[in-house]
Design a protein around this motif. Structure first.
Motif, short mmCIF file in Angstrom:
data_model
loop_
_atom_site.label_atom_id
_atom_site.label_comp_id
_atom_site.label_asym_id
_atom_site.label_seq_id
_atom_site.Cartn_x
_atom_site.Cartn_y
_atom_site.Cartn_z
N HIS A 56 0.87 -1.18 0.00
CA HIS A 56 0.00 0.00 0.00
C HIS A 56 0.91 1.23 0.00
O HIS A 56 1.43 1.62 1.05
CB HIS A 56 -0.88 0.01 1.25
CG HIS A 56 -1.80 -1.17 1.37
ND1 HIS A 56 -3.11 -1.13 0.93
CD2 HIS A 56 -1.62 -2.42 1.87
CE1 HIS A 56 -3.69 -2.31 1.15
NE2 HIS A 56 -2.79 -3.11 1.73
N ARG A 58 0.00 4.22 -0.86
CA ARG A 58 -0.80 5.30 -0.27
C ARG A 58 -1.13 6.49 -1.16
O ARG A 58 -1.93 7.33 -0.75
CB ARG A 58 -0.15 5.83 1.03
CG ARG A 58 0.08 4.77 2.11
CD ARG A 58 -1.20 4.12 2.54
NE ARG A 58 -1.06 3.33 3.77
CZ ARG A 58 -1.92 2.37 4.13
NH1 ARG A 58 -2.97 2.10 3.36
NH2 ARG A 58 -1.75 1.69 5.23
N ASN A 88 -6.99 0.66 -1.94
CA ASN A 88 -7.66 1.47 -0.90
C ASN A 88 -6.99 2.82 -0.68
O ASN A 88 -6.68 3.20 0.43
CB ASN A 88 -7.74 0.69 0.42
CG ASN A 88 -6.39 0.22 0.93
OD1 ASN A 88 -5.43 0.13 0.18
ND2 ASN A 88 -6.29 -0.05 2.22
N GLU A 138 -6.77 -5.98 -3.69
CA GLU A 138 -7.38 -6.95 -2.86
C GLU A 138 -8.86 -6.61 -2.76
O GLU A 138 -9.22 -5.46 -2.49
CB GLU A 138 -6.73 -7.03 -1.46
CG GLU A 138 -6.70 -5.72 -0.70
CD GLU A 138 -6.00 -5.83 0.66
OE1 GLU A 138 -6.51 -6.55 1.54
OE2 GLU A 138 -4.94 -5.19 0.82
N SER A 144 -11.42 -3.05 6.14
CA SER A 144 -10.08 -2.86 6.70
C SER A 144 -9.80 -1.37 6.48
O SER A 144 -10.75 -0.59 6.31
CB SER A 144 -9.09 -3.78 5.96
OG SER A 144 -7.80 -3.73 6.56
N THR A 145 -8.53 -0.96 6.47
CA THR A 145 -8.24 0.45 6.20
C THR A 145 -8.91 0.85 4.88
O THR A 145 -8.74 0.18 3.87
CB THR A 145 -6.72 0.66 6.08
OG1 THR A 145 -6.10 0.12 7.24
CG2 THR A 145 -6.39 2.13 5.93
N HIS A 172 -9.00 -10.33 0.34
CA HIS A 172 -8.83 -10.14 1.79
C HIS A 172 -9.96 -10.93 2.44
O HIS A 172 -11.11 -10.51 2.43
CB HIS A 172 -8.91 -8.65 2.15
CG HIS A 172 -8.79 -8.39 3.62
ND1 HIS A 172 -7.83 -7.56 4.15
CD2 HIS A 172 -9.49 -8.87 4.68
CE1 HIS A 172 -7.96 -7.53 5.48
NE2 HIS A 172 -8.97 -8.32 5.82
N ASN A 264 -4.81 -6.18 9.96
CA ASN A 264 -5.84 -7.12 9.52
C ASN A 264 -5.30 -8.01 8.41
O ASN A 264 -4.74 -7.47 7.45
CB ASN A 264 -7.05 -6.37 8.97
CG ASN A 264 -7.60 -5.38 9.97
OD1 ASN A 264 -7.60 -5.64 11.17
ND2 ASN A 264 -8.04 -4.24 9.47
N ASP A 291 2.08 -7.00 2.53
CA ASP A 291 0.98 -6.15 2.98
C ASP A 291 1.56 -4.90 3.66
O ASP A 291 1.08 -4.47 4.71
CB ASP A 291 0.04 -6.91 3.92
CG ASP A 291 -1.28 -6.18 4.14
OD1 ASP A 291 -1.56 -5.20 3.41
OD2 ASP A 291 -2.02 -6.57 5.06
N SER A 309 -5.22 0.16 11.25
CA SER A 309 -4.64 -1.18 11.08
C SER A 309 -3.57 -1.16 10.02
O SER A 309 -3.76 -0.58 8.95
CB SER A 309 -5.73 -2.17 10.64
OG SER A 309 -6.71 -2.30 11.63
N1 LIG Z 1 -3.59 -4.91 6.56
C1 LIG Z 1 -3.99 -3.84 7.21
O1 LIG Z 1 -4.18 -3.91 8.42
N2 LIG Z 1 -4.20 -2.65 6.60
C2 LIG Z 1 -4.12 -2.39 5.20
C3 LIG Z 1 -5.35 -2.86 4.48
C4 LIG Z 1 -5.42 -4.35 4.32
O2 LIG Z 1 -4.58 -4.98 3.67
O3 LIG Z 1 -6.36 -4.97 4.82
C5 LIG Z 1 -3.95 -0.87 5.01
O4 LIG Z 1 -4.08 -0.42 3.86
O5 LIG Z 1 -3.67 -0.16 5.98
#
Ligand SMILES: NC(=O)N[C@@H](CC(=O)O)C(=O)O
Ligand SMILES: [Zn+2]
Ligand SMILES: [Zn+2]
Length: 427
Positions: A56, A58, A88, A138, A144-145, A172, A264, A291, A309
């Motif tokens: 991620h 971002r 996300n 995913e 989740s986030t 996921h 998560n 992840d 998370s």
């Molecule tokens: N794994 C996580 O806890 N967080 C991930 C989202 C995800 O992969 O579920 C995120 O983008 O912060």
């Protein structure tokens, strides 16, 4: 460039010639031609660059957590030469326009990349599938986030569409109806693991496999955290990932980690963690993916119910696995396969994942005995911390993408990085 006397993962010692983007030749007796750069790799291990199918980075939306520049530098310093970004972000990657907006940010990447398409009630599959997507996913079966959890009907429609388009679906897999609401009565860090119960993963994996079977889609289970989930995926002929944190951390680490251990799916018992490591060694689990989900330390500084998370991991995946190999807990060949060759096979990247003539010269060079302590303030992610603080890792000294050096650590420990020349692996 000629890399001389490199030890490959299987123990063979070879000279490796890189010409342009590709590995040109591998033999025992290559000699440098005029003006050819030479790297002395005596007693060094040469591995295919890792392909991290789950990060991620971002952007767009949350560049204060990570940017494509900082994320890709962190990856390169950890021996990762290709990353796959998840949907996300803000906006979420659920339309052709959103794909293009993210691809613009990815121009800042110093390593190769792929971009996954996401599924929400507002998604626009026609414009999304018109883009050079890496995979669908995913796909969130629970929030989740980013709160992108979707309903069962939409999941079935999305999987059917992906099958038509011949695109892999990464899932996921957690079932929120099986979360244990009674866990919410305490503020203990461990309550996060009690809440997002292990059974919730197995149930969601089963559902994803069933839906995938109905439409003959290729299903890949993201970040499996339980032996039960990994076994279900493997027995059904689906592929699955495990993260470094589910291999090396467990519920017993919450005392040290606090909310930095919230992600998560959550950390599991020490017994389940050991079960995941066994399945990595024995081949039940196909690949390791990080992840990599950075949040700032300030954001993480909240109660276990309010903290976001996710943990960073792209820079420490290969170092942690190489440390385990150094300690004889898994073989170097297995490290090579789960970080590169198997990823290229699951996601159909015919140019990547192997140190063989004709393949992309995506390579990383390490001294396999150069183990050191992992320190968050020495890593390159924007987030500035790691859940593996104080553990040991074997870090690369040189990383190359399609023949260009993207990361180098000199003898006194100074890092240097290449230019933003990363490319979309789906072209
Ligand atoms: N794994 C996580 O806890 N967080 C991930 C989202 C995800 O992969 O579920 C995120 O983008 O912060
Ligand atoms: Zn996830
Ligand atoms: Zn994720």
């Amino acid at each position: 460039m000629l890399i001389e006397n490199a030890t490959l993962a299987d123990g063979r010692v070879r000279d490796v010639r890189v010409d342009g983007d590709r590995i040109a030749d591998i033999a025992t007796d290559l000699s440098p031609s005029a003006n050819e750069a030479v790297v002395d790799a005596t007693d060094k291990l040469l591995l295919p660059g890792a392909i991290d199918a789950h990060v991620h980075f971002r952007q767009p939306g949350y560049g204060h957590k990570e940017t494509w520049e900082t994320g890709s530098k962190s990856a390169a310093a950890g021996g990762v030469t290709t990353v796959v970004d998840q949907p996300n972000t803000s906006p979420p990657t659920v339309s052709g326009d959103a794909f293009d907006e993210k691809a613009d940010f990815a121009q800042q990447s110093i390593i190769d990349w792929g971009i996954n398409g996401g599924v929400t009630a507002e998604w626009d599959p026609d414009s999304l599938f018109a883009k050079p997507l890496f995979a669908l996913g995913e796909v969130f079966l629970a929030d989740s986030t980013g709160n992108m959890g979707i309903e069962a009907d939409l999941f079935a429609d999305a999987v059917a569409r992906a099958a038509e388009e011949d695109v892999v679906v990464t899932v996921h897999a957690e079932d929120a109806t099986l979360f244990d609401e009674s866990a919410k009565e305490t503020d203990d860090y461990d309550a996060w693991s009690a809440y997002r119960a292990a059974e919730a993963e197995a149930a969601a994996v089963e559902r994803a496999l069933e839906v995938g079977g109905d439409s003959a889609a290729q299903i890949h289970i993201a970040h499996t955290s339980t032996p039960e989930g990994a076994d279900l995926a493997h027995d059904a002929g689906a592929s699955c990932e495990v993260t470094p944190h589910h291999l090396f951390l467990s519920r017993e680490d919450y005392d040290d980690l606090g909310t930095k251990g919230r992600m998560n799916p959550p950390l599991r018992s020490e017994e389940r963690r050991a079960g995941m490591f066994e399945r990595l060694v024995d081949g039940t689990i196909d690949i390791v993916a990080t992840d990599h989900a950075p949040h700032t330390a300030e954001e993480k500084d909240a109660s276990i119910w309010d903290a976001p998370s996710g943990v960073p991991g792209v820079e420490t995946m290969l170092p942690l696995l190489l440390e385990a190999a150094r300690e004889d807990r898994l073989s170097y060949e297995r490290v090579r396969d789960v970080t590169a060759a198997n990823v290229a096979e699951v996601f159909d990247l015919p140019q990547k994942g192997h140190v063989k003539a004709g393949y992309d010269a995506d390579l990383t060079l390490v001294d396999p005995e150069a183990s050191r302590e992992i320190r968050g303030d020495e890593l390159h992610s924007n987030c500035g911390w790691t859940p593996f603080e104080g553990r040991r890792g074997v870090f690369p000294e040189l990383t190359m993408v399609r023949g260009d050096v993207v990361y180098e650590r000199d003898a006194d420990g100074t890092d240097s990085f290449g230019d933003a020349d990363g490319q979309n692996v789906r072209g």
